[in-house]
Design a protein around this motif. Structure first.
Motif, short mmCIF file in Angstrom:
data_model
loop_
_atom_site.label_atom_id
_atom_site.label_comp_id
_atom_site.label_asym_id
_atom_site.label_seq_id
_atom_site.Cartn_x
_atom_site.Cartn_y
_atom_site.Cartn_z
N ASN A 193 0.88 -1.14 -0.02
CA ASN A 193 0.02 0.07 -0.09
C ASN A 193 0.85 1.14 -0.06
O ASN A 193 1.32 1.80 0.99
CB ASN A 193 -0.96 -0.04 1.02
CG ASN A 193 -1.99 1.03 1.18
OD1 ASN A 193 -1.60 2.31 1.04
ND2 ASN A 193 -3.32 0.60 1.07
N GLY A 208 -9.02 0.40 12.31
CA GLY A 208 -9.91 -0.01 11.32
C GLY A 208 -9.54 0.26 9.98
O GLY A 208 -9.40 -0.43 8.88
N THR A 209 -9.29 1.60 9.81
CA THR A 209 -8.84 1.99 8.66
C THR A 209 -7.54 1.47 8.14
O THR A 209 -7.29 0.94 6.99
CB THR A 209 -8.43 3.65 8.68
OG1 THR A 209 -9.72 4.36 9.04
CG2 THR A 209 -7.90 4.27 7.48
N LEU A 226 -6.34 -1.44 9.02
CA LEU A 226 -6.60 -2.75 8.60
C LEU A 226 -7.26 -2.84 7.10
O LEU A 226 -6.86 -3.61 6.29
CB LEU A 226 -7.51 -3.54 9.60
CG LEU A 226 -6.87 -3.80 10.81
CD1 LEU A 226 -7.92 -4.37 12.16
CD2 LEU A 226 -5.85 -4.67 10.75
N ALA A 227 -8.31 -1.98 7.06
CA ALA A 227 -8.81 -2.07 5.53
C ALA A 227 -7.92 -1.69 4.53
O ALA A 227 -8.12 -2.22 3.57
CB ALA A 227 -10.35 -1.01 5.37
N PHE A 267 -7.37 -5.05 2.93
CA PHE A 267 -8.48 -5.12 1.86
C PHE A 267 -8.22 -4.21 0.60
O PHE A 267 -9.10 -4.08 0.06
CB PHE A 267 -9.78 -4.91 2.54
CG PHE A 267 -9.98 -5.97 3.34
CD1 PHE A 267 -10.29 -7.21 3.30
CD2 PHE A 267 -10.25 -5.62 4.82
CE1 PHE A 267 -10.62 -8.18 4.24
CE2 PHE A 267 -10.50 -6.37 5.90
CZ PHE A 267 -10.90 -7.71 5.47
N LYS A 268 -6.98 -3.68 0.64
CA LYS A 268 -6.77 -2.68 -0.37
C LYS A 268 -7.69 -1.56 -0.45
O LYS A 268 -8.02 -0.84 -1.54
CB LYS A 268 -6.76 -3.23 -1.91
CG LYS A 268 -5.80 -4.46 -1.83
CD LYS A 268 -4.28 -3.97 -2.34
CE LYS A 268 -3.59 -5.24 -2.67
NZ LYS A 268 -2.38 -5.55 -1.44
N GLY A 269 -8.27 -1.02 0.75
CA GLY A 269 -9.24 0.24 0.81
C GLY A 269 -8.43 1.38 0.88
O GLY A 269 -7.16 1.50 0.47
N GLY A 277 -10.98 6.53 5.48
CA GLY A 277 -12.07 5.90 6.55
C GLY A 277 -12.08 6.40 7.64
O GLY A 277 -13.19 6.48 8.18
N GLY A 323 -15.82 6.95 8.52
CA GLY A 323 -15.97 6.04 9.83
C GLY A 323 -16.47 6.67 10.99
O GLY A 323 -17.47 6.15 11.57
#
Length: 152
Positions: free
Chosen positions: A20, A119-120, A122-123, A127-129, A133, A137
């Motif tokens: 990332n 959370g951001t 991790l995403a 998960f390639k977010g 977030g 969020g």
């Protein structure tokens, strides 16, 4: 001093494993600033104004096709003939309203930031977010908290 460095280095490893680029750059910038001794006022300035700066940069990116002439009034009027455009319009309004609540929540309850950032991260890393977030969020959390308060 050791704990923040270890935390940032852990995030850097996660960012490299997840490939990332945004997270890699963000962590490297913060590490360089910390090592160079710019952490005092600079970090609090980034914390206080960074989201607004980021929103401004995103807004510039969104408006760039208008400035370049790729999108004009003809495209705008034509877009409202599509049901998807109406869905996008309503979604854009909803997200902006959620983000407004997110700004309020982050200002009133800074300890929530830790969970939102985790959370951001991790995403983004797993998960390639995309790292918008925390604000959205926080807005979703704000709305959920208001509903929770209303129902109890």
């Amino acid at each position: 001093m050791l704990e923040p460095m270890l935390f940032l280095l852990t995030l850097l490893v996660i960012a490299f494993v997840a490939k990332n680029q945004s997270l890699i750059i963000a962590v490297l910038v913060l590490l360089v600033m910390k090592i160079a001794g710019f952490e005092g006022k600079t970090f609090s300035l980034l914390q206080g104004k960074g989201i607004n700066w980021g929103v401004t940069v995103i807004t510039i990116a969104v408006l760039a096709p208008i400035a370049s002439g790729d999108i004009g009034f003809k495209d705008l009027s034509g877009a409202f003939k599509s049901p998807y455009a109406w869905i996008a319009l309503i979604s854009g309004m909803a997200v902006a309203l959620l983000a407004k609540g997110g700004v309020t929540l982050l200002a009133e309850d800074p300890h929530i930031t830790t969970a939102l950032v985790l959370g951001t991260i991790l995403a983004v890393s797993i998960f390639k977010g995309v790292a918008v977030g925390p604000l959205i969020g926080a807005g979703i959390a704000y709305a959920a908290m208001k509903i929770f308060d209303f129902l109890k």
